[in-house]
Design a protein around this motif. Structure first.
Motif, PDB file in Angstrom:
ATOM      1  N   VAL A 161       0.838  -1.205   0.000  1.00  0.00           N
ATOM      2  CA  VAL A 161       0.000   0.000   0.000  1.00  0.00           C
ATOM      3  C   VAL A 161       0.868   1.250   0.000  1.00  0.00           C
ATOM      4  O   VAL A 161       0.578   2.227  -0.707  1.00  0.00           O
ATOM      5  N   ARG A 162       1.938   1.232   0.790  1.00  0.00           N
ATOM      6  CA  ARG A 162       2.821   2.401   0.814  1.00  0.00           C
ATOM      7  C   ARG A 162       3.441   2.644  -0.568  1.00  0.00           C
ATOM      8  O   ARG A 162       3.493   3.789  -1.044  1.00  0.00           O
ATOM      9  N   LEU A 163       3.910   1.586  -1.203  1.00  0.00           N
ATOM     10  CA  LEU A 163       4.460   1.735  -2.552  1.00  0.00           C
ATOM     11  C   LEU A 163       3.388   2.206  -3.524  1.00  0.00           C
ATOM     12  O   LEU A 163       3.645   3.042  -4.401  1.00  0.00           O
ATOM     13  N   ALA A 164       2.174   1.680  -3.357  1.00  0.00           N
ATOM     14  CA  ALA A 164       1.075   2.062  -4.245  1.00  0.00           C
ATOM     15  C   ALA A 164       0.722   3.535  -4.094  1.00  0.00           C
ATOM     16  O   ALA A 164       0.408   4.211  -5.079  1.00  0.00           O
ATOM     17  N   ILE A 165       0.774   4.050  -2.861  1.00  0.00           N
ATOM     18  CA  ILE A 165       0.468   5.463  -2.641  1.00  0.00           C
ATOM     19  C   ILE A 165       1.466   6.342  -3.388  1.00  0.00           C
ATOM     20  O   ILE A 165       1.096   7.350  -4.003  1.00  0.00           O
ATOM     21  N   GLY A 166       2.747   5.969  -3.335  1.00  0.00           N
ATOM     22  CA  GLY A 166       3.746   6.745  -4.062  1.00  0.00           C
ATOM     23  C   GLY A 166       3.482   6.759  -5.560  1.00  0.00           C
ATOM     24  O   GLY A 166       3.581   7.811  -6.219  1.00  0.00           O
ATOM     25  N   ILE A 167       3.117   5.603  -6.115  1.00  0.00           N
ATOM     26  CA  ILE A 167       2.847   5.520  -7.551  1.00  0.00           C
ATOM     27  C   ILE A 167       1.574   6.278  -7.907  1.00  0.00           C
ATOM     28  O   ILE A 167       1.518   7.032  -8.880  1.00  0.00           O
ATOM     29  N   ILE A 168       0.547   6.078  -7.113  1.00  0.00           N
ATOM     30  CA  ILE A 168      -0.759   6.679  -7.409  1.00  0.00           C
ATOM     31  C   ILE A 168      -0.682   8.208  -7.334  1.00  0.00           C
ATOM     32  O   ILE A 168      -1.358   8.908  -8.094  1.00  0.00           O
ATOM     33  N   TRP A 169       0.142   8.724  -6.442  1.00  0.00           N
ATOM     34  CA  TRP A 169       0.267  10.173  -6.301  1.00  0.00           C
ATOM     35  C   TRP A 169       0.975  10.770  -7.503  1.00  0.00           C
ATOM     36  O   TRP A 169       0.668  11.889  -7.921  1.00  0.00           O
ATOM     37  N   LEU A 217       2.092   8.939   6.633  1.00  0.00           N
ATOM     38  CA  LEU A 217       0.981   8.207   7.233  1.00  0.00           C
ATOM     39  C   LEU A 217       1.082   6.718   6.935  1.00  0.00           C
ATOM     40  O   LEU A 217       0.819   5.877   7.810  1.00  0.00           O
ATOM     41  N   ALA A 218       1.467   6.366   5.710  1.00  0.00           N
ATOM     42  CA  ALA A 218       1.613   4.954   5.358  1.00  0.00           C
ATOM     43  C   ALA A 218       2.745   4.309   6.153  1.00  0.00           C
ATOM     44  O   ALA A 218       2.622   3.176   6.637  1.00  0.00           O
ATOM     45  N   ARG A 219       3.856   5.023   6.312  1.00  0.00           N
ATOM     46  CA  ARG A 219       4.976   4.490   7.102  1.00  0.00           C
ATOM     47  C   ARG A 219       4.582   4.344   8.561  1.00  0.00           C
ATOM     48  O   ARG A 219       4.951   3.373   9.226  1.00  0.00           O
ATOM     49  N   ALA A 220       3.821   5.306   9.077  1.00  0.00           N
ATOM     50  CA  ALA A 220       3.386   5.235  10.472  1.00  0.00           C
ATOM     51  C   ALA A 220       2.459   4.051  10.703  1.00  0.00           C
ATOM     52  O   ALA A 220       2.564   3.354  11.718  1.00  0.00           O
ATOM     53  N   ALA A 221       1.545   3.803   9.763  1.00  0.00           N
ATOM     54  CA  ALA A 221       0.647   2.654   9.883  1.00  0.00           C
ATOM     55  C   ALA A 221       1.428   1.342   9.851  1.00  0.00           C
ATOM     56  O   ALA A 221       1.146   0.412  10.628  1.00  0.00           O
ATOM     57  N   HIS A 222       2.415   1.276   8.974  1.00  0.00           N
ATOM     58  CA  HIS A 222       3.247   0.069   8.889  1.00  0.00           C
ATOM     59  C   HIS A 222       4.030  -0.141  10.176  1.00  0.00           C
ATOM     60  O   HIS A 222       4.078  -1.253  10.720  1.00  0.00           O
ATOM     61  N   ALA A 223       4.644   0.918  10.682  1.00  0.00           N
ATOM     62  CA  ALA A 223       5.434   0.810  11.911  1.00  0.00           C
ATOM     63  C   ALA A 223       4.552   0.461  13.107  1.00  0.00           C
ATOM     64  O   ALA A 223       4.948  -0.332  13.973  1.00  0.00           O
TER      65      ALA A 223
END
Length: 229
Positions: A161-169, A217-223
């Motif tokens: 999801v984190r990688l996807a957010i970077g691509i989608i943005w 936010l994605a990194r925080a959710a993962h952590a």
């Protein structure tokens, strides 16, 4: 200093100066229009990401748990993954018309692959003893997926999801230059047409800030998930 040097041969470069962009950004944030564009862009990101998760996670589970399914469809997935999402823009408009629908399609298409691949990787490296234990307890396939597989691969899904957010943005801005009348991508085109280059530069800075915040936010959710585990 770079802008000052460019001004000698290109006077219009002064509009792109950091000070001018900062002033324009503060002015934009005080009005309602840019907030509407931000809200629409974030909504499109949310819908596109939700569609990618809804499609990518089940497909990833199938790819990771079934060798036959992986052998049959992974070559096709890898082929589609290597096609730029933006190359589908003409077909998306022809098929779905103008408006939000082709934007959602392009964003979901861009985001689905990292989610699918990370999910499949997570399933493939699950401890086989967990699955054997589920079978010994007479768990159904659905129960095994919901109670064992998905909790065991949540960290992998969040990475996807984190990688996807970077691509989608990254895909969002050019996608919003396609048949929509609001959004950050549309704002950039509109600022260019109005020759408001300081606002154009302010929008670019704003896009970078928002992208950074989404990734945080994605990194925080993962952590947080790793800490809870």
């Amino acid at each position: 200093m770079g802008v000052t040097a460019l001004e000698k041969n290109t006077p219009i470069a002064a509009a792109f100066a950091p000070l001018e962009a900062g002033r324009a950004l503060l002015h934009l944030l005080q009005g309602p229009d840019i907030w509407r564009d931000i809200g629409l862009s974030l909504r499109r990101v949310g819908y596109g990401l939700a569609a990618a998760v809804a499609l990518g996670v089940p497909l990833g589970v199938l790819v990771g748990s079934s060798r036959r399914f992986a052998a049959a469809l992974m070559p096709l997935f890898q082929l589609l993954r290597m096609v730029s999402p933006l190359s589908w823009m003409p077909l998306a408009v022809m098929t779905l018309g103008v408006g939000d629908a082709p934007v959602y399609f392009l964003l979901a298409f861009a985001a689905v692959w990292p989610i699918l691949l990370n999910t499949a990787t997570g399933v493939a490296r699950l401890d086989p003893n967990w699955l054997l234990l589920a079978r010994s307890l007479s768990a159904t396939r659905a129960e095994t997926v919901l109670r064992v597989v998905l909790p065991g691969i949540t960290a992998d899904i969040l990475t996807g999801v984190r990688l996807a957010i970077g691509i989608i943005w990254i895909v969002l801005v050019p996608a919003e230059m396609l048949g929509v009348s609001a959004g950050l991508g549309y704002f950039i085109l509109d600022a260019r047409d109005r020759l408001a280059y300081n606002e154009l530069m302010a929008a670019i800075v704003l896009i970078g800030i928002l992208g950074f915040m989404l990734d945080w936010l994605a990194r925080a959710a993962h952590a947080r998930w790793l800490h809870v585990r």
